[in-house]
Each structure stands twice: as C-alpha cells, then as structure tokens.
Design an enzyme around this catalytic site. Structure first.
Site, PDB file in Angstrom:
ATOM      1  N   SER A 195      41.918  41.160  46.237  1.00 33.78           N
ATOM      2  CA  SER A 195      42.613  41.868  45.154  1.00 33.78           C
ATOM      3  C   SER A 195      43.302  43.084  45.739  1.00 33.78           C
ATOM      4  O   SER A 195      42.850  43.630  46.756  1.00 33.78           O
ATOM      5  CB  SER A 195      41.589  42.324  44.103  1.00 33.78           C
ATOM      6  OG  SER A 195      42.184  43.199  43.168  1.00 33.78           O
TER       7      SER A 195
ATOM      8  N   TYR B 145      33.921  46.697  42.095  1.00 33.08           N
ATOM      9  CA  TYR B 145      34.921  45.635  42.267  1.00 33.08           C
ATOM     10  C   TYR B 145      35.761  45.893  43.522  1.00 33.08           C
ATOM     11  O   TYR B 145      35.976  44.979  44.338  1.00 33.08           O
ATOM     12  CB  TYR B 145      35.811  45.566  41.025  1.00 33.08           C
ATOM     13  CG  TYR B 145      36.766  44.398  41.006  1.00 33.08           C
ATOM     14  CD1 TYR B 145      36.314  43.107  40.743  1.00 33.08           C
ATOM     15  CD2 TYR B 145      38.126  44.583  41.240  1.00 33.08           C
ATOM     16  CE1 TYR B 145      37.192  42.032  40.731  1.00 33.08           C
ATOM     17  CE2 TYR B 145      39.009  43.513  41.227  1.00 33.08           C
ATOM     18  CZ  TYR B 145      38.532  42.243  40.966  1.00 33.08           C
ATOM     19  OH  TYR B 145      39.407  41.179  40.955  1.00 33.08           O
TER      20      TYR B 145
HETATM   21  N1  LIG Z   1      43.093  38.400  36.931  1.00 32.08           N
HETATM   22  C1  LIG Z   1      43.444  39.369  37.764  1.00 32.08           C
HETATM   23  O1  LIG Z   1      44.223  40.295  37.413  1.00 32.08           O
HETATM   24  C2  LIG Z   1      42.932  39.364  39.181  1.00 32.08           C
HETATM   25  C3  LIG Z   1      43.469  40.300  40.069  1.00 32.08           C
HETATM   26  C4  LIG Z   1      43.025  40.321  41.385  1.00 32.08           C
HETATM   27  C5  LIG Z   1      42.059  39.419  41.790  1.00 32.08           C
HETATM   28  N2  LIG Z   1      41.538  38.518  40.905  1.00 32.08           N
HETATM   29  C6  LIG Z   1      40.510  37.616  41.381  1.00 32.08           C
HETATM   30  O2  LIG Z   1      40.902  36.287  41.148  1.00 32.08           O
HETATM   31  C7  LIG Z   1      39.759  35.455  41.050  1.00 32.08           C
HETATM   32  C8  LIG Z   1      39.882  34.573  39.818  1.00 32.08           C
HETATM   33  O3  LIG Z   1      39.874  35.403  38.671  1.00 32.08           O
HETATM   34  P1  LIG Z   1      40.642  35.024  37.326  1.00 32.08           P
HETATM   35  O4  LIG Z   1      41.528  36.161  36.995  1.00 32.08           O
HETATM   36  O5  LIG Z   1      41.185  33.641  37.415  1.00 32.08           O
HETATM   37  O6  LIG Z   1      39.418  35.121  36.306  1.00 32.08           O
HETATM   38  P2  LIG Z   1      38.745  34.037  35.336  1.00 32.08           P
HETATM   39  O7  LIG Z   1      37.685  34.785  34.633  1.00 32.08           O
HETATM   40  O8  LIG Z   1      39.779  33.333  34.548  1.00 32.08           O
HETATM   41  O9  LIG Z   1      38.121  32.999  36.361  1.00 32.08           O
HETATM   42  C9  LIG Z   1      37.000  33.298  37.145  1.00 32.08           C
HETATM   43  C10 LIG Z   1      36.100  32.077  37.156  1.00 32.08           C
HETATM   44  O10 LIG Z   1      34.985  32.357  38.025  1.00 32.08           O
HETATM   45  C11 LIG Z   1      33.836  31.835  37.401  1.00 32.08           C
HETATM   46  N3  LIG Z   1      32.629  32.503  37.873  1.00 32.08           N
HETATM   47  C12 LIG Z   1      32.183  33.733  37.540  1.00 32.08           C
HETATM   48  N4  LIG Z   1      31.009  33.974  38.157  1.00 32.08           N
HETATM   49  C13 LIG Z   1      30.715  32.873  38.881  1.00 32.08           C
HETATM   50  C14 LIG Z   1      29.642  32.520  39.728  1.00 32.08           C
HETATM   51  N5  LIG Z   1      28.590  33.328  39.909  1.00 32.08           N
HETATM   52  N6  LIG Z   1      29.676  31.317  40.337  1.00 32.08           N
HETATM   53  C15 LIG Z   1      30.706  30.453  40.133  1.00 32.08           C
HETATM   54  N7  LIG Z   1      31.743  30.726  39.319  1.00 32.08           N
HETATM   55  C16 LIG Z   1      31.756  31.934  38.717  1.00 32.08           C
HETATM   56  C17 LIG Z   1      34.054  32.075  35.915  1.00 32.08           C
HETATM   57  O11 LIG Z   1      33.200  31.259  35.112  1.00 32.08           O
HETATM   58  C18 LIG Z   1      35.522  31.749  35.764  1.00 32.08           C
HETATM   59  O12 LIG Z   1      35.734  30.390  35.459  1.00 32.08           O
HETATM   60  C19 LIG Z   1      38.556  36.399  41.019  1.00 32.08           C
HETATM   61  O13 LIG Z   1      37.963  36.452  42.300  1.00 32.08           O
HETATM   62  C20 LIG Z   1      39.182  37.735  40.680  1.00 32.08           C
HETATM   63  O14 LIG Z   1      38.409  38.820  41.147  1.00 32.08           O
HETATM   64  C21 LIG Z   1      41.965  38.471  39.617  1.00 32.08           C
END
Ligand SMILES: NC(=O)c1ccc[n+]([C@@H]2O[C@H](COP(=O)([O-])OP(=O)(O)OC[C@H]3O[C@@H](n4cnc5c(N)ncnc54)[C@H](O)[C@@H]3O)[C@@H](O)[C@H]2O)c1
Length: 252
Positions: free
Chosen positions: A143, A156
């Site tokens: 991120s 985070y």
């Molecule tokens: N959305 C944003 O703005 C953003 C920005 C930077 C980084 N990210 C990163 O992108 C990745 C995906 O996030 P997203 O935005 O698609 O969120 P999201 O919540 O849509 O998806 C995350 C998924 O991870 C699963 N998850 C959570 N804990 C878990 C565990 N212990 N074991 C297995 N699965 C687990 C959740 O059930 C969910 O389906 C994450 O690593 C997040 O930190 C997201």
C-alpha cells in the site's frame, strides 16, 4: 512480456472480494487455472461460482485464514493438489484498522500484523518449493501506506512497510534461483474495505480526499490494481519492484 497465462496455475488470496476478486477474474480471462482463497467462506463460495460461470470452467475455492500457519500449509497443499503445480502466488488478503496510536488496542495491532504481514510470509514460505520447480513468481499487495506515513494508521502502515521489506528481501534471495517477487502499492481503491468506513468515516468530504490523487481525482477501481498485478506476474525481467498504482498520490 507474457500477458497470456494459459496453463499457468495461480493462487489468489483475498479472492472473495475487491482486488483479489478482480485479479482472479483477469487471470481466469487470460487462460490461467485459478484457486481463490479467503477467510470469508460464504463470500468465497459465491465468488468462485460467479467466476466459474463467467469463464466457463472451474475456479476453485479453498477457505484459508492467512494469519494461521496451519491454514496456510493446507491452502498451498490444496492448491497444488487441485492445479497440479503452482506458478503464481498473489498475496492480496488484508485488513484495515485505524485509530489514535495511544489508544490502539494491542490485540488489533497483532491482528493487523498477523493478517497483513504474517500471512504473506506464511504463504510465500510454503509456496516457494513449488515456485522453484516452476520458476514462478509472487506478487504481494502492499500500500502507499507502507511508503508514506498515514495518520491513525500505525498498524496498517507498519504491516505494509513490512510487506515491502519482505518483497525486497525475498526478491534478492531468490534472484539467482529464478523466482521473482514483486509488489504493488495501491492508493485508495473502492472496495468493501474502504466503503465500509474502515478508511474514512461517513462524514468525510471525499472530494477533499480525492485531491490526494491528482491523476484520477477519484478512488481507483479494483480492476486497475489487477492490471498492475497481471503486469508484474508477466514482467520476466522485474523482481524486487515496488510498483505504486495510486493516481499520483506519492508523485507530489
Ligand atoms: N482498498 C484500498 O484502498 C487498498 C489500498 C491499498 C492496499 N490495499 C490492500 O489490498 C488488499 C485487498 O484489499 P481490498 O481493498 O480488495 O479489500 P476487501 O476487503 O475487498 O478484500 C480483502 C479480502 O481479504 C479477506 N481476508 C481478510 N482477512 C483474511 C484472512 N485472515 N485470511 C484470508 N483472507 C482474509 C477478506 O475476507 C476479503 O475478502 C489488502 O491487502 C489491502 O490492504 C487496499
């Protein structure tokens, strides 16, 4: 650069939702055989059914808690059993928790580090013997919060800085053994993680927030992150690359 993934065996964590789902979708569209994994069993089942119907062949689903070492062992074993090998691991599962550091619960700190950082380590370690066999690769999702300080985001940010360090260390370590390790740094992506208010509260002036992203002036789409993951998975000369895909957030 390879943009076709026919015959490639791909494991995507966090596949029930957001960036993970979009990534599984794109790999399947490009001919890969895909296993999605997630801790959310109902969401995972639904996602696998939708992807399988859309692509006309099975997208497998394996429930996994990425913060649990035994669960990660089971996931890698199951993925190799289902697909016959492993070419690409995408560590995408993650959680977000923000709050003032002086009041931040120790348990929440441990949970964030455990899912976001232990998970990619547990899974990479277990996938590596298989990736050495196929000369495969790992793509992690870090991120911009791992690159710049985010107020109220100590856990985070620390977890995502850790993912960047893990990515670079593994890239260096396996560079002479043919396994590539890269990561993307998304900015703000519109997914359940951010729209639930975990990122910004309900009263937030989103137009003000979007000024942080001068290129797009909006939240990014999950498919835009999947594009970058696919790029790194196919970029045969790239390892240790930390690719920001953030609408210009860290350019200014
Ligand atoms: N959305 C944003 O703005 C953003 C920005 C930077 C980084 N990210 C990163 O992108 C990745 C995906 O996030 P997203 O935005 O698609 O969120 P999201 O919540 O849509 O998806 C995350 C998924 O991870 C699963 N998850 C959570 N804990 C878990 C565990 N212990 N074991 C297995 N699965 C687990 C959740 O059930 C969910 O389906 C994450 O690593 C997040 O930190 C997201």
């Amino acid at each position: 650069m390879t943009m076709e993934f026919k015959g490639k065996a791909v494991l995507v964590t966090g596949g029930a939702s957001g960036i993970g789902y979009a990534t599984a979708d794109q790999f399947a569209a490009k001919g890969a055989d895909v296993v999605i994994a997630d801790v959310n069993q109902a969401g995972l089942t639904e996602a696998a059914a939708k992807l399988s119907a859309q692509h006309g062949r099975t997208v497998h689903a394996v429930v996994c808690d990425a913060s649990d070492a035994d669960s990660c062992t089971n996931l890698v074993n199951e993925a190799v059993r289902l697909l016959g090998k492993l070419d690409i691991l995408c560590n995408i599962a993650g959680i977000l928790a923000n709050g003032p550091t002086e009041n931040f619960a120790d348990e929440t700190w441990l949970k964030v580090l455990s899912v976001n950082l232990n998970g990619p380590f547990f899974l990479s370690k277990r996938a590596l013997p298989h990736l050495l066999e196929t000369q495969g690769c790992i793509v992690n999702v870090a991120s911009t919060a791992g690159l710049v300080g985010v107020p109220y985001g100590a856990a985070y940010s620390a977890s995502k800085s850790g993912v960047i360090g893990l990515t670079k260390a593994m890239a260096a370590e396996y560079s002479r053994k043919g396994v590539r390790v890269n990561a993307i740094c998304p900015g703000h992506v519109i997914t359940p993680m951010t729209s639930k208010g975990g990122d910004f509260g309900p009263d937030t002036d989103m137009d003000l927030i979007y000024k942080l992203f001068p290129l797009t002036q909006r939240g990014s789409e999950p498919s835009e992150m999947a594009d970058a993951i696919i790029f790194l998975a196919g970029a045969v000369n790239a390892t240790g690359t930390i690719l920001t895909v953030d609408g210009g957030q860290t350019a200014i």
